[in-house]
Enzyme design. Structure first.
Site, PDB file in Angstrom:
ATOM      1  N   ALA A  32       1.342  -1.429  -0.086  1.00  0.00           N
ATOM      2  CA  ALA A  32       0.015  -0.168   0.471  1.00  0.00           C
ATOM      3  C   ALA A  32       0.991   1.137  -0.390  1.00  0.00           C
ATOM      4  O   ALA A  32       0.726   2.258   0.818  1.00  0.00           O
ATOM      5  CB  ALA A  32      -0.780  -0.237   1.257  1.00  0.00           C
ATOM      6  N   HIS A  37       6.977   5.641   1.194  1.00  0.00           N
ATOM      7  CA  HIS A  37       7.422   4.599   0.780  1.00  0.00           C
ATOM      8  C   HIS A  37       8.870   5.075  -0.052  1.00  0.00           C
ATOM      9  O   HIS A  37      10.119   4.741   0.105  1.00  0.00           O
ATOM     10  CB  HIS A  37       6.839   3.854   1.126  1.00  0.00           C
ATOM     11  N   ASP A 151       8.891   5.411  12.680  1.00  0.00           N
ATOM     12  CA  ASP A 151       8.109   4.059  13.465  1.00  0.00           C
ATOM     13  C   ASP A 151       8.927   4.113  13.461  1.00  0.00           C
ATOM     14  O   ASP A 151      10.503   3.031  13.988  1.00  0.00           O
ATOM     15  CB  ASP A 151       7.884   2.802  12.832  1.00  0.00           C
TER      16      ASP A 151
HETATM   17  P1  AMP Z   1       4.866   0.188   6.431  1.00  0.00           P
HETATM   18  O1  AMP Z   1       4.702  -0.418   5.009  1.00  0.00           O
HETATM   19  O2  AMP Z   1       4.313   0.444   6.987  1.00  0.00           O
HETATM   20  O3  AMP Z   1       5.845  -1.384   7.029  1.00  0.00           O
HETATM   21  O4  AMP Z   1       7.015   0.779   6.668  1.00  0.00           O
HETATM   22  C1  AMP Z   1       7.347   0.399   5.285  1.00  0.00           C
HETATM   23  C2  AMP Z   1       8.896   1.588   5.706  1.00  0.00           C
HETATM   24  O5  AMP Z   1       8.604   2.989   4.905  1.00  0.00           O
HETATM   25  C3  AMP Z   1       9.256   1.537   7.316  1.00  0.00           C
HETATM   26  O6  AMP Z   1      10.839   1.400   8.042  1.00  0.00           O
HETATM   27  C4  AMP Z   1       8.302   3.011   8.212  1.00  0.00           C
HETATM   28  O7  AMP Z   1       8.409   3.239   8.800  1.00  0.00           O
HETATM   29  C5  AMP Z   1       8.495   3.993   6.819  1.00  0.00           C
HETATM   30  N1  AMP Z   1       8.058   4.711   6.821  1.00  0.00           N
HETATM   31  C6  AMP Z   1       6.024   4.346   6.750  1.00  0.00           C
HETATM   32  N2  AMP Z   1       6.018   5.794   6.977  1.00  0.00           N
HETATM   33  C7  AMP Z   1       6.912   6.779   6.308  1.00  0.00           C
HETATM   34  C8  AMP Z   1       6.163   7.963   6.350  1.00  0.00           C
HETATM   35  N3  AMP Z   1       5.656   8.719   6.649  1.00  0.00           N
HETATM   36  N4  AMP Z   1       7.650   8.326   6.229  1.00  0.00           N
HETATM   37  C9  AMP Z   1       8.747   7.895   6.501  1.00  0.00           C
HETATM   38  N5  AMP Z   1       8.942   6.347   6.024  1.00  0.00           N
HETATM   39  C10 AMP Z   1       7.706   6.406   6.469  1.00  0.00           C
END
Ligand code: AMP
Length: 283
Positions: A32, A37, A151
């Protein structure tokens, strides 16, 4: 972009890449995909010859089955986004490919980082995160891996894991990417109703006000103020707000001018859980 579903195929591909001494940057995600990302992928592209993105909604890091089932899945769009970002490889394994029949976490000791904040409210979450990230590192053996400060606790925990387990990968933390109105980008934002989405910048606004207060007020007073701000909010329920030391992630009692502090928040909009954080002081 090449898409791999099998770790054995990905490993064969990587043997070739490594034989030519080409560097590998890795961005683990749950799909998503959004611009947050993309900011990680862009950074990885800049500093590596090959960029691998994984999409895997990891069941062992979800403490609530509902949350796992409702997690947004947009694979076809994700592929388009990744192509346009010039991603070299997408690794999109099945749950069976990663866990076989044994969908359980390893147990980790992150020297107490795992017991703070998210660890208090999401049972077993960081064992799940540690398990999947370690598994992916073992398959890919990247030179650098990119994680968002969105995170922040996860980022610190991954750094700790790499250190304790002597895993040979450089962990790169990336700034939080926000919508124009300040809401931290998140895959979960797509689940918000229009009304919740319109109100959601309140979370970051509150963090920014807490940062201003941090100049003159103590952590306890600010925490009570934030709790009060959310007490009568018609759309959001505060799960926690805390001011913590960036390194230990422990809630602070008194300020120490030699330490870096951050405010962390988790909020529910009905069953949708949103998290955010902000740096409070510069050293
Ligand atoms: P996720 O798909 O939510 O597991 O996120 C994958 C990676 O993208 C993780 O390292 C998150 O910390 C990073 N991430 C998600 N949202 C953001 C954002 N708004 N800004 C920077 N990094 C992000």
């Amino acid at each position: 972009m090449i898409i791999f579903n099998k770790k054995s195929d990905l490993k064969v591909y990587l043997q070739n890449i490594k034989a030519y001494k080409r560097s590998v940057g890795f961005v683990p995600t749950m799909g998503a995909l959004h611009n947050g990302h993309l900011s990680l992928i862009k950074k990885a592209k800049k500093n590596n010859d090959i960029v691998i993105v994984s999409i895997f909604v990891n069941p062992t890091q979800f403490d609530k089955k509902e949350d796992l089932l409702k997690y947004p899945k947009t694979l076809e769009n994700d592929k388009i986004v990744l192509e346009s970002a010039d991603c070299d490889v997408l690794f999109y394994p099945s749950v069976k490919e990663i866990y076989n029949e044994n969908v359980v976490s390893e147990t980790f000791d992150f020297d107490g980082l795992e017991h703070q904040m998210e660890g208090k409210f999401r049972n077993g979450h960081f064992n799940g995160v540690g398990t999947i990230v370690k598994t992916l590192f073992e398959i890919i053996e990247p030179d650098r891996a990119y994680f968002g400060q969105k995170d922040f606790q996860q980022l610190q925990i991954i750094k700790k894991m790499v250190n304790k387990h002597r895993i040979n990968v450089k962990i790169k933390g990336c700034a939080i990417f926000r919508e124009e109105d300040g809401l931290a980008m998140s895959s979960r934002n797509t689940r918000l109703t229009p009304e919740q989405r319109e109100a959601a910048p309140f979370i970051y606004k509150t963090l920014k006000r807490a940062r201003i207060k941090f100049g003159t007020e103590n952590a306890d007073t600010i925490t009570k103020w934030v709790e009060n701000e959310f007490k009568n909010h018609p759309l959001f329920t505060l799960e926690y707000f805390t001011i913590a030391d960036e390194k230990s992630l422990e809630t602070i009692q008194n300020k120490d001018s030699s330490k870096k502090y951050r405010a962390f928040i988790a909020v529910f909009a009905e069953d949708i859980r949103l998290i955010d954080n902000i740096r409070l002081n510069n050293l």
